[in-house]
Design a protein around this motif. Structure first.
Motif, PDB file in Angstrom:
ATOM      1  N   GLU A  13      19.043  41.594 -24.604  1.00 11.64           N
ATOM      2  CA  GLU A  13      18.262  40.370 -24.768  1.00 11.64           C
ATOM      3  C   GLU A  13      19.142  39.193 -25.193  1.00 11.64           C
ATOM      4  O   GLU A  13      18.755  38.036 -25.083  1.00 11.64           O
ATOM      5  CB  GLU A  13      17.153  40.602 -25.795  1.00 11.64           C
ATOM      6  CG  GLU A  13      15.990  39.648 -25.593  1.00 11.64           C
ATOM      7  CD  GLU A  13      14.756  40.029 -26.381  1.00 11.64           C
ATOM      8  OE1 GLU A  13      14.064  40.963 -25.962  1.00 11.64           O
ATOM      9  OE2 GLU A  13      14.491  39.393 -27.414  1.00 11.64           O
ATOM     10  N   ARG A  51      16.964  33.906 -25.205  1.00  9.76           N
ATOM     11  CA  ARG A  51      16.728  35.345 -25.151  1.00  9.76           C
ATOM     12  C   ARG A  51      16.575  35.738 -23.689  1.00  9.76           C
ATOM     13  O   ARG A  51      15.751  35.149 -22.985  1.00  9.76           O
ATOM     14  CB  ARG A  51      15.441  35.713 -25.904  1.00  9.76           C
ATOM     15  CG  ARG A  51      15.538  35.416 -27.390  1.00  9.76           C
ATOM     16  CD  ARG A  51      14.289  35.857 -28.128  1.00  9.76           C
ATOM     17  NE  ARG A  51      14.378  35.449 -29.517  1.00  9.76           N
ATOM     18  CZ  ARG A  51      13.417  35.627 -30.415  1.00  9.76           C
ATOM     19  NH1 ARG A  51      12.286  36.232 -30.055  1.00  9.76           N
ATOM     20  NH2 ARG A  51      13.572  35.239 -31.650  1.00  9.76           N
ATOM     21  N   GLU A  94      14.890  37.560 -21.825  1.00  8.85           N
ATOM     22  CA  GLU A  94      13.664  38.364 -21.827  1.00  8.85           C
ATOM     23  C   GLU A  94      13.592  39.243 -20.589  1.00  8.85           C
ATOM     24  O   GLU A  94      13.982  38.822 -19.500  1.00  8.85           O
ATOM     25  CB  GLU A  94      12.438  37.444 -21.848  1.00  8.85           C
ATOM     26  CG  GLU A  94      12.314  36.560 -23.075  1.00  8.85           C
ATOM     27  CD  GLU A  94      11.619  37.257 -24.240  1.00  8.85           C
ATOM     28  OE1 GLU A  94      11.193  38.423 -24.087  1.00  8.85           O
ATOM     29  OE2 GLU A  94      11.528  36.622 -25.310  1.00  8.85           O
ATOM     30  N   ARG A 152       6.667  32.505 -22.194  1.00  8.97           N
ATOM     31  CA  ARG A 152       7.756  33.476 -22.373  1.00  8.97           C
ATOM     32  C   ARG A 152       8.940  33.026 -21.537  1.00  8.97           C
ATOM     33  O   ARG A 152       9.085  33.376 -20.377  1.00  8.97           O
ATOM     34  CB  ARG A 152       7.307  34.900 -22.000  1.00  8.97           C
ATOM     35  CG  ARG A 152       8.417  35.931 -22.275  1.00  8.97           C
ATOM     36  CD  ARG A 152       7.900  37.343 -22.327  1.00  8.97           C
ATOM     37  NE  ARG A 152       6.910  37.502 -23.364  1.00  8.97           N
ATOM     38  CZ  ARG A 152       7.185  37.601 -24.658  1.00  8.97           C
ATOM     39  NH1 ARG A 152       8.425  37.584 -25.085  1.00  8.97           N
ATOM     40  NH2 ARG A 152       6.219  37.725 -25.532  1.00  8.97           N
TER      41      ARG A 152
HETATM   42 MG    MG Z   1      10.255  38.714 -28.385  1.00  9.94          MG
END
Ligand code: MG
Ligand code: ATP
Length: 564
Positions: free
Chosen positions: A92, A140, A142, A151
């Motif tokens: 990540e 990040r 993801e 997100r």
């Molecule tokens: Mg998270």
């Protein structure tokens, strides 16, 4: 601002991967623009609202006594090595190497750099407590970036960190942040719930999440109407029923050809899924683990992962399952494994008698299996999800309900995990050393924007709460080439501008219908339409959150606009 000059990045074609209203509307209204999966630009209309959300957060943080600073997003590996998170973050973390071969990352969250900064500047208990924060981009990688900025892989977070002399001090700092968060989300007009959360990889003694209620939320929330218990599904407990009574029957191997799912097996054996125990094999940081729960339950991977302090965890690959069980996938069970691996069972399973499991042999199951007699569990732990209707873990009476939510904020009591690891100590009044007691507090600034839209929209577009609207008022002259109409519209625009109101005038030579559509899409709270009665000093006003229009005088309209 004149709409004719406005850089409007509105988009007609919305990509199919924009599955939820906020994502679609942010693209349609031109608030954001995609650069790569999970990487977005904020365009002028989006950036204006973004800055308003940021301003509310900043005001409340400052009011709570937190001090703002800004750290780099580009951080050397050493910053995360001291705590062990350089390894722990796994894939990540975005990692890079400089020209000299030195490792860096793009900061996913900043506990370590803040802890080091405080460690290097504070010596005495007299300098504590202190709470620091920043509003900054986080990175990040993801697994599944989606839903636009909800997100993303690059997103904006307000992250704060508190440093206290002891737990009692932390409780006070934590409460201040809790109150500040409530003030922030209240002011932003969000309908939210505060739930107990998993403190997982962050360690620490307690944590709560601020969840915006929404059907499209990725998080499931369990709540009890009897006692007010509310927890994220990742964390929510539930009360297991009483153990089953009765005698242990003799274990029996049964031929179950062509059954692959629990449903097929139920049909075949003529019983419910609660007579089975599923055995699911995981690969947790390279170690195989068999997780067992009742057939109608699901394994909670967060709970299981926490048990093993997991960095990377996934279902075991088919080939590994076949190697470990000696059978095709679908016939795993605790008896007859070809390799010794950890067996973890949910407490519910320990209360079951004479259940069915896979036989570790293709096309076979075992009947009348009993724990303790036929196999041993290496661990008994809560590793399952609560379901609607389960008994509340707190009051033991109420039944749990489920709702969905978007996590917009998260507050943690970290304790001394990072201060111990990084030597963040202070001297007490006897000159004795102690680790500082820490808390950390995050808000997803860009995610908040999307969450507001989820709660404030209709088929025509966004309905901004006035506090975050990019402009509060839009003046719409129905004919751009009519002098009388334009004269009145320009006068209103000038008056409102002079009064400091954020106002748009749609001076484009377009049909009124087109202008109304754009005003609705952009979600401007108040529309003042200047049309055929302009000569009499009469205009039409319409709030974006209502379908009613009213004809009022120009003065009244200006007054209404100023109030907004
Ligand atoms: Mg998270
Ligand atoms: P999630 O479970 O949604 O991945 P998290 O627990 O990883 O969130 P934290 O590390 O607590 O999140 O981060 C603090 C806040 O940052 C979250 O409450 C959320 O609002 C926001 N956030 C986290 N990850 C993202 C992301 N990928 N995109 C946008 N905002 C995010």
């Amino acid at each position: 601002m004149r709409v004719s000059n406005l850089f409007m990045a509105t988009q007609r074609e919305i990509p199919a991967d924009a599955e939820i209203p906020s994502h679609r509307l942010m693209l349609r209204a031109g608030l954001i623009r995609k650069m790569a999966s999970g990487v977005y630009s904020f365009m002028p209309m989006g950036y204006r609202t973004y800055k308003k959300v940021e301003a509310v957060i900043r005001e409340e943080m400052d009011k709570a006594g937190a001090q703002e600073l800004i750290m780099p997003a580009l951080l050397p590996a050493e910053a995360y090595q001291g705590s062990g998170r350089w390894e722990k973050f796994g894939p990540e973390m975005f990692r890079l190497t400089d020209r000299g071969g030195r490792s860096f990352c793009l900061g996913p969250t900043h506990e370590e750099p803040f802890t080091e900064a405080v460690r290097d500047s504070i010596r005495s208990y007299k300098q504590l407590p202190v709470t620091l924060y920043q509003i900054q981009h986080k990175y990040r990688d993801e697994k599944r970036p989606r839903f636009g900025v909800i997100r993303a892989r690059e997103f904006v977070m307000k992250d704060a960190y508190s440093f206290d002399v002891d737990e009692a001090g932390l409780d006070i700092s934590y409460k201040k942040m809790y109150d500040a968060y409530r003030a922030i989300f209240d002011r932003l007009g969000l309908d939210y719930t505060i739930v107990d959360a998993d403190s997982g990889a962050m360690g620490g003694s307690g944590s709560q999440e601020f969840m915006v209620k929404s059907e499209v939320g990725e998080d499931a929330i369990c709540f009890c109407d009897e006692c007010g218990y509310a927890a994220n599904e990742e964390k929510a407990g539930w009360t297991r029923g009483a153990a089953q009574e009765g005698e242990e029957l003799a274990i029996e191997k049964i031929h179950t050809p062509d059954v692959k799912t629990i449903e097929e097996l139920c049909g075949y054996l003529n019983c419910g899924p609660d007579a089975f125990v599923k055995t699911i094999l995981y690969n947790i940081d390279g170690k195989f683990v068999a997780a067992m729960c009742r057939g109608d339950r699901d394994i909670n991977e967060t709970k299981l992962g926490n048990l093993y302090d997991a960095t990377e965890m996934e279902l075991a690959a088919f080939a590994d399952v076949e190697m470990i069980t000696g059978a095709k996938v679908g016939f795993a069970g605790p008896v007859g494994l070809k390799q010794k691996i950890d067996i973890v069972v949910d407490p519910e399973v320990t209360g079951m008698k004479n259940f069915v499991v896979g036989a570790c042999e293709t096309d076979y199951h075992f009947k009348n299996v009993n724990i303790g007699r036929d196999f041993e569990a290496d661990q008994v732990a809560d590793i399952t999800n609560a379901k609607a209707g389960d008994i509340c873990p707190k009051c033991g009476k109420g039944k749990l309900g489920m709702a969905r939510g978007v996590e917009v904020g998260h507050i943690f009591k970290l304790g001394t995990k990072y201060s111990d690891a990084l030597g963040c100590i202070y001297l007490d009044n006897n000159g004795k050393e102690h680790s500082m007691v820490m808390g950390c507090y995050g808000i997803g600034v860009s995610r908040v924007l999307a969450a507001i839209i989820e709660q404030y929209h209709d088929d025509d577009g966004i309905i901004w709460p006035s506090i975050v609207a990019p402009y509060k008022v839009i003046v719409v002259p129905t004919k751009a080439n009519d002098e009388e109409i334009m004269g009145v519209a320009e006068k209103i625009y000038a008056d409102l501008t002079a009064a400091g109101c954020e106002v748009l005038i749609d001076d484009r030579n377009e049909r009124p219908g087109v202008k109304f559509k754009d005003a609705d899409l952009l979600g401007i709270p108040l529309r003042i339409t200047v049309g055929r009665r302009a000569g009499e000093g009469i205009v039409e006003v319409k709030r974006r959150d209502s379908s009613e229009t009213a004809e009022i005088t120009v003065d009244e309209a200006v007054k209404a606009a100023k109030e907004i």
